[in-house]
Motif scaffolding. Structure first.
Motif, short mmCIF file in Angstrom:
data_model
loop_
_atom_site.label_atom_id
_atom_site.label_comp_id
_atom_site.label_asym_id
_atom_site.label_seq_id
_atom_site.Cartn_x
_atom_site.Cartn_y
_atom_site.Cartn_z
N HIS A 88 74.75 48.91 4.11
CA HIS A 88 75.10 50.18 4.46
C HIS A 88 76.97 50.24 4.60
O HIS A 88 77.00 49.46 5.68
CB HIS A 88 74.30 50.87 5.55
N ASN A 89 77.63 51.02 4.21
CA ASN A 89 78.98 50.87 4.49
C ASN A 89 79.35 51.81 5.59
O ASN A 89 78.49 52.57 5.95
CB ASN A 89 79.60 51.34 2.96
N ARG A 92 78.04 55.53 5.53
CA ARG A 92 76.61 55.71 6.01
C ARG A 92 76.68 55.67 7.37
O ARG A 92 75.89 56.56 8.17
CB ARG A 92 75.76 54.84 5.44
N GLU A 95 77.84 59.15 8.76
CA GLU A 95 76.86 60.19 8.45
C GLU A 95 75.91 60.28 9.62
O GLU A 95 75.65 61.39 10.03
CB GLU A 95 76.00 60.23 6.95
N VAL A 96 75.43 59.26 9.90
CA VAL A 96 74.63 59.09 11.03
C VAL A 96 75.13 59.58 12.40
O VAL A 96 74.48 60.48 13.08
CB VAL A 96 73.98 57.67 11.26
N SER A 117 66.23 59.64 10.53
CA SER A 117 66.07 58.51 9.37
C SER A 117 65.44 59.33 8.02
O SER A 117 65.95 59.10 6.87
CB SER A 117 65.16 57.55 9.66
N LEU A 120 68.28 61.98 6.43
CA LEU A 120 69.59 61.23 5.94
C LEU A 120 68.88 60.18 4.71
O LEU A 120 69.64 59.62 4.07
CB LEU A 120 70.47 60.45 6.91
N ASP A 121 67.80 59.94 4.99
CA ASP A 121 67.04 58.99 3.91
C ASP A 121 67.68 57.51 4.30
O ASP A 121 68.09 56.86 3.19
CB ASP A 121 67.53 59.40 2.51
N VAL A 122 67.74 57.31 5.45
CA VAL A 122 68.21 55.83 5.73
C VAL A 122 67.10 54.98 6.63
O VAL A 122 66.32 55.74 7.21
CB VAL A 122 69.42 55.85 6.69
#
Length: 360
Positions: A88-89, A92, A95-96, A117, A120-122
């Motif tokens: 994850h860069n 991402r 974004e969190v 989770s 954000l689809d992580v």
């Protein structure tokens, strides 16, 4: 035959940089050692001598001597280690952070690892790592109340001045009442502490009455003057002031740090204070009970004696409190105030600014 060690000849710039690394206190321990090893090698010490001087092995000396001979100063840094590539860069991660700090979930008042989770689809473990790295804890909240006292700054400077700069030939006392102390007994017997099992008790209890502890904490020594009364009125508070007067040497001025409770400001109390001019009252700002150090003593009393105590009468409760006061005063320890008035005012000011800048 063994291979001869690589000769180390330093330029002026390299020597200056290595000496700087070896002298700096905040240099990493590994780099500090490596710089010292190379400097000693350049001075002509043998590998065995260098190892003894730096309390390391000859293999370590040979390793860093060779690395420096091949790569010079750059060779003393740690090599890049292999590992799993990053999944994850920074986008991402941002974004969190943005979602956690600037948005709320549609179905709740705060984010959980599971909800953010899904939003954000992580992966959940990624969210957890980001929160831990940046110290974010959305599941926690704290209560606070800002003082609305128009004389907040003056009162803070007055009280903190007494803590940090007490007057000569005077006694500074933090005074307050711990009211409605209940004599409680559990409805059923509990189990004592045992191996692998904590002490147990029922959630419900029987009430047997209440009492009030009037207490004055000596700021300099930590000693507590206490008096118990069944009621909590200006009559009882005036009686407590008379008790303090009898306990304090007549040669000392008495400075009382008080909250703004109505009992402390009645006509009866004011008349008593006028008749005893050596008593001086200093009131803390409204909603600022944390500034009265006797509250810290009340917290200790609750933790050590009241919260898990069992009392079937007010008499038994009052006896336990008196015993606690006697034991405390045998070896008193003062509570040290360390924060300056300016630091308190700056903290409150910064909170007010953040509140005004936060959308509601």
């Amino acid at each position: 035959m063994a291979r001869p060690p690589a000769a180390i000849v330093l330029s002026e710039e390299e020597k200056a940089e290595l000496e700087r690394w070896s002298r700096r206190r905040n240099t990493r321990a590994g780099l500090h050692l490596r710089a010292g090893v190379v400097l000693d090698c350049a001075r002509g010490y043998t590998g065995e001598e260098v190892a003894k001087r730096h309390h390391t092995s000859q293999q370590t000396v040979s390793k860093w001597r060779g690395r420096f001979a091949r790569e010079r100063l750059a060779g003393l840094s740690d090599a890049v280690r292999s590992g799993q590539p990053r999944k994850h860069n920074d986008v991402r991660v941002q974004e969190v952070l943005d979602a956690t700090l600037n948005r709320r979930p549609k179905h709740a008042t705060h984010w959980s690892v599971r909800s953010i989770s899904e939003d954000l689809d992580v992966p959940r473990d990624f969210v957890h790592r980001v929160w831990r790295a940046f110290g974010l804890k959305p599941h926690l909240s704290r209560n606070f109340k800002l003082s609305t006292d128009p004389h907040f700054i003056d009162k803070v400077r007055d009280v903190v001045g007494l803590y940090l700069n007490p007057p000569d030939k005077a006694l500074v006392l933090c005074v307050d009442e711990k009211s409605q102390i209940q004599a409680l007994d559990r409805t059923q017997p509990g189990l004592p502490l045992n191996y692998g099992t904590p002490e147990t008790r029922t959630h419900d209890y029987r009430r047997y009455g209440t009492t009030t502890l009037f207490a004055a904490l000596e700021v300099a020594t930590g000693r507590v003057v206490g008096k118990l009364h069944r009621r909590h009125r200006s009559q009882e508070f005036t009686a407590f002031l008379r008790h303090i007067d009898s306990q304090v040497s007549a040669a000392l001025e008495v400075h009382l740090i008080l909250d703004n409770y109505g009992t402390h400001k009645t006509a009866q109390v004011k008349n008593w204070l006028l008749r005893h001019p050596r008593f001086h009252c200093h009131f803390i700002p409204t909603y600022s009970s944390w500034m009265n150090l006797v509250e810290r003593f009340f917290a200790t009393l609750t933790e050590h004696q009241l919260r898990r105590g069992t009392y079937r009468s007010v008499v038994a409760l009052e006896k336990a409190i008196r015993n606690y006061l006697d034991l405390h005063n045998q070896h008193p320890k003062p509570f040290r105030w360390t924060k300056s008035a300016d630091a308190i005012i700056d903290s409150v000011t910064s909170v007010i600014k953040r509140i005004n800048q936060t959308p509601h």
